[in-house]
Design an enzyme around this catalytic site. Structure first.
Site, short mmCIF file in Angstrom:
data_model
loop_
_atom_site.label_atom_id
_atom_site.label_comp_id
_atom_site.label_asym_id
_atom_site.label_seq_id
_atom_site.Cartn_x
_atom_site.Cartn_y
_atom_site.Cartn_z
CG ASP A 1 -1.82 1.20 1.30
OD1 ASP A 1 -1.65 2.14 0.51
OD2 ASP A 1 -2.70 1.20 2.18
CE1 TYR B 1 -4.79 12.13 -14.23
CE2 TYR B 1 -4.90 13.83 -15.92
CZ TYR B 1 -4.51 12.56 -15.52
OH TYR B 1 -3.84 11.75 -16.39
CE LYS C 1 -1.36 12.00 -13.76
NZ LYS C 1 -0.59 10.79 -13.41
CB THR D 1 -5.15 1.44 -18.85
OG1 THR D 1 -6.22 2.40 -18.71
CG2 THR D 1 -3.84 2.16 -19.07
#
Length: 269
Positions: free
Chosen positions: A73, A177, A181, A212
């Site tokens: 984790d 996001y 990034k 993906t």
């Protein structure tokens, strides 16, 4: 020792599926020892998407490398430190750290497409928290813990998997996001500046749209004509690690498309 036969050693985080799995498999085909870490394991997967660390490790070995599965984790600093210590104990070297693990996709992968594309004031704050805690912070911690081993390994490399969010195309992207990034890109640069004197290269890698398992759930919403394969991204990383002029790229943000042109490789299939 796992890497005692002269093989190069890589640690790919978040490699039970997606881009991480593709990079691990490409490294396996090139004969690397690859430590594969993620939470999803034979004992239990996170979410509904397929893939476990054991499966990826087996595929790495079947491809010609040596896969080592470690359930980890990446939100647990002690667990991450244990992996770094294990690599040191078993191999005594680390040629490549691929910082790929990423949090924040959980709700999207569960089907929350509309939420992901909503303005920030209509999104839960947990999206921001997940991407910075289980994404940017996870990358920072792994690099911090691996730095001594990378410095001790001649010609080593850190690849931080990030993504380009052009200002002109900001609207379709989740604000959290885009921020995360951008932070990853800055981490890659800061690390490059500090590691250069030790001969360690660091850069941010920008894949394009990659097919993906998570992305293919939403194929009907996407234009996949110029999309990249998971292992295609991996081939770019393998070629990058073999580049005799690697240090000239350190501190930069490079796209998988640019690397495909530079090395003459196929990243689509």
């Amino acid at each position: 020792m796992v890497g005692s036969g002269g093989e190069r050693v890589a640690w790919v985080t978040g490699a039970s599926r997606g881009v991480g799995r593709g990079i691990a498999l490409a490294l396996g085909r090139a004969g690397w020892v690859v430590y594969v870490t993620a939470r999803s394991s034979a004992a239990g997967r996170t979410g509904h998407l397929p893939g476990t660390v054991e499966q990826t490790a087996r595929e790495v070995s079947a491809a010609g490398g040596r896969g080592v599965a470690v359930v980890c984790d990446h939100g647990d600093d002690t667990a991450v430190a244990a992996v770094a210590e294990r690599i040191d104990a078993e191999c005594g070297r680390l040629d490549l750290l691929v910082n790929n693990v990423w949090g924040g996709y959980e709700r999207l992968n569960a089907g929350a497409w509309a939420e992901w594309n909503a303005p920030l004031w209509e999104q839960p704050v947990e999206l921001f928290d997940a991407m910075f805690a289980a994404g940017v912070r996870a990358h920072y911690v792994a690099l911090r813990l691996c730095a001594p081993l990378l410095i001790a390994t001649s010609g080593s490399l850190v690849v931080t998997v990030s993504f380009a969010v052009p200002e002109a195309e900001q609207a379709p992207y989740c604000a959290a996001y885009a921020m995360a990034k951008s932070a990853d890109d800055r981490l890659a640069l800061a690390a490059a500046v500090q590691l250069r004197a030790h001969g360690v290269a660091s850069l941010a890698l920008h894949p394009g749209l990659v097919r993906t398992e998570g992305v293919m759930q939403f194929a009907e919403h996407l234009d996949l004509v110029d999309s990249q394969s998971m292992e295609g991204v991996g081939r770019a990383v393998v070629a990058l690690a073999d580049d005799p002029d690697l240090m000239t790229l350190s501190g930069s943000v490079v796209s998988v498309e640019r690397l495909a042109d530079r090395y003459g490789i196929d990243v689509m299939s």
